[in-house]
Design a protein around this motif. Sequence first.
Motif, mmCIF file in Angstrom:
data_model
loop_
_atom_site.group_PDB
_atom_site.id
_atom_site.type_symbol
_atom_site.label_atom_id
_atom_site.label_comp_id
_atom_site.label_asym_id
_atom_site.label_seq_id
_atom_site.Cartn_x
_atom_site.Cartn_y
_atom_site.Cartn_z
ATOM 1 N N UNK A 69 0.828 -1.211 0.000
ATOM 2 C CA UNK A 69 0.000 0.000 0.000
ATOM 3 C C UNK A 69 0.855 1.250 0.000
ATOM 4 N N UNK A 70 2.073 1.151 0.469
ATOM 5 C CA UNK A 70 2.984 2.299 0.469
ATOM 6 C C UNK A 70 4.380 1.807 0.135
ATOM 7 N N UNK A 71 5.094 2.587 -0.637
ATOM 8 C CA UNK A 71 6.501 2.294 -0.932
ATOM 9 C C UNK A 71 7.259 3.602 -0.858
ATOM 10 N N UNK A 72 8.314 3.611 -0.083
ATOM 11 C CA UNK A 72 9.105 4.829 0.075
ATOM 12 C C UNK A 72 10.525 4.443 0.476
ATOM 13 N N UNK A 91 14.599 1.228 1.471
ATOM 14 C CA UNK A 91 13.267 0.914 0.937
ATOM 15 C C UNK A 91 12.347 0.511 2.089
ATOM 16 N N UNK A 92 11.188 1.115 2.122
ATOM 17 C CA UNK A 92 10.172 0.780 3.128
ATOM 18 C C UNK A 92 8.867 0.485 2.401
ATOM 19 N N UNK A 93 8.231 -0.592 2.772
ATOM 20 C CA UNK A 93 6.940 -0.913 2.157
ATOM 21 C C UNK A 93 5.971 -1.350 3.239
ATOM 22 N N UNK A 94 4.686 -1.147 2.960
ATOM 23 C CA UNK A 94 3.640 -1.483 3.922
ATOM 24 C C UNK A 94 2.674 -2.465 3.277
ATOM 25 N N UNK A 95 2.424 -3.551 3.977
ATOM 26 C CA UNK A 95 1.417 -4.537 3.544
ATOM 27 C C UNK A 95 0.529 -4.818 4.762
ATOM 28 N N UNK A 140 11.196 -2.963 6.193
ATOM 29 C CA UNK A 140 12.228 -1.975 5.882
ATOM 30 C C UNK A 140 13.517 -2.684 5.495
ATOM 31 N N UNK A 141 14.077 -2.281 4.395
ATOM 32 C CA UNK A 141 15.410 -2.763 4.001
ATOM 33 C C UNK A 141 16.396 -1.633 4.265
ATOM 34 N N UNK A 142 17.478 -1.948 4.947
ATOM 35 C CA UNK A 142 18.519 -0.962 5.219
ATOM 36 C C UNK A 142 19.832 -1.452 4.626
ATOM 37 N N UNK A 143 20.677 -0.536 4.245
ATOM 38 C CA UNK A 143 21.953 -0.922 3.639
ATOM 39 C C UNK A 143 23.063 -0.012 4.139
ATOM 40 N N UNK A 144 24.231 -0.591 4.270
ATOM 41 C CA UNK A 144 25.435 0.159 4.619
ATOM 42 C C UNK A 144 26.513 -0.167 3.617
ATOM 43 N N UNK A 166 6.300 -6.882 -5.932
ATOM 44 C CA UNK A 166 7.395 -6.402 -5.097
ATOM 45 C C UNK A 166 7.419 -4.879 -5.121
ATOM 46 N N UNK A 167 8.062 -4.318 -4.125
ATOM 47 C CA UNK A 167 8.270 -2.873 -4.109
ATOM 48 C C UNK A 167 9.540 -2.565 -4.888
#
Lengths: 185, 264
Positions: free
Chosen positions: B83-86, B122-126, B132-136, B223-224
Motif C-alpha cells: 500500500x505504500x513504498x518509500x 526501501x520501506x513498504x507497507x502490507x 524496511x530494508x537498510x543498507x550500509x 514487489x516494491x
Amino acid sequence: MYAQENKGEAGLDQGDAADRLTRLWVANHEDVTRFVARRLDSALVDDAVSETFLVAWRRLEDVPDDARPWLFGVARNVVATRTRSEGRWRALGVRMARQPVEVSPSADDVAIDRLELEDAWLRLTAGEREVIALVAWDGLTTEQAARVLGLRPSTFSVRLTRARRHLVEVLDAMAHRQPVPSRKV
Amino acid sequence: MHSPVMKAVAELDPARGLRSPGTPHDAALEAILHTRRRVPLHTRAARPALVSAGLAVAAGVAIVVASPWSTPTAFATWTRVPSQVTSALPAGLAGECAPVTRWVDDDAPGLPIVEVPVRPVLTEVRGDYTYVVQAGEDAWSECLATVGAAPGAWDVVENAARLPEPLDEDLPAADDVLTYQLGTTSWTSGAAGAGALTSAFGRAGSDVTAIEVILEDGATAQASVDGGWWAVWAPGAEALTGEARLTLRDGSRRDVTLEVRTTH
C-alpha cells in the motif's frame, strides 16, 4: 534413518531431546559433513556442521521425520551466511580437477571425457550446479532437494531439467569444437 | 538418476571419498548438548521474535533458517500489493530498526566488535506490517514491524548480514536485478504460535519499473521497487518460488530466477 516422533516443546524433556539429537547426529553427521564440504572451504567445514546441528538442537520440534533434507536446508543457510560474511565460498566442483576420477562409458556407449565434463560443469551457473549437485552428489530425490531449496517439487524439476539440458548443450558444443584447444584445469 | 550425464557428474563428487561418521561420544556433539536448547529471543518488544537470532549473535553472522514445514498463522492482513513504498522510514518507526549492525571480527584485538551503520533504502507497507530494508557499505539489514500491544509501541524483528565486498561494487544490468536475500524466517507472535515468512530483496536495474514474484500457491505478489532497490515478503515458509517477472521501462517483460549472489 531413524523414525522420529515429533513432540511439542512441553513433551520433549532434556533427556529425550539429547537422545533425539544424538540419533540425528549419528544418522546424519557424515551426510551433512559431505554436503558442507562440497560447498565450503575445508577449514570451515567442522564449524558449519556443528552450527547446523546446533540449530537442530534448538529447534528439535521442527525437525521432521525425514531429517536429512531439513538438515541440508539448515546447512545450506549456514554455508550461505558464512559465504556472505567471510567470502570463502567454494563454488561447487571447483576442486574437482584435483580429484582422481574415473568416468565409465555411459549407457549409450558415448564416453564423457572427464576434463570436458569438469570444464562444462564450471560453465554452468551457480544455481544450475546447485540443483544438479543436490541430486547427483547429495543423493536427494527431487522432492527432498526441493525442500532444501524451499521450492515446490515441480519448480525444482523444471530447474533440474534446464540445468541438465544446459550441461549437455555445453558438452555438445565442446564435442563439435575444432580443433580442440588445450584446456586449463 | 538414470541420465548418463548425471551418472558421470556423480562420479566427480569431490566429497565422495570423505568419511566422517558421527558417534554418540563425539566432542562436538557433547558441546552442543551442553548448550541451552532455547535461546533468548532477539526482539525489541515482547512478541515477535527472530528464532535464529541468538545463534547469529553468537556466531557473529546473521542466519535465516529455512523452515519449510512451518505453518503461517499470522499476517492475516498481508496484501499482495504494497500500500505504500518509500525510501524513508515512517516517523513512528524511527529508532526501532537499528541504524547499526554489529559483527564479531575475529582478527581484531581486544573487543572484536565492528559496527557497520545502515540506513533505510526501501520501506513498504502490507496490511499491518511495515518492512524496511537498510543498507550500509558492506552490510544490509531487514526489519519487519507491526504495531505492538502498548500504545505507540512497535513489535520489531530484524535480520542482518555482512558481505565480503562493498554493496556498490556489483550492480545489476539496467534490465536485471540482483538478489541479496531470499530466505525464510521463523517467528512467533504472542499466543498465535510460530509463523514463518519468506522475504527477498536486492538491487534493481535502472530500467526495471516493476517486479512480480510467483508465490508457492501459483498466485503472484507485487514487489516494491524504489530508488534502485526492490523488496517483497509473503507469509509462509516457502512462499516465494524464486521465479519473477520484471517489467521494464519500455513496457517489455522479462522472466528471471531470483538467486542470492555468491562470491567465487
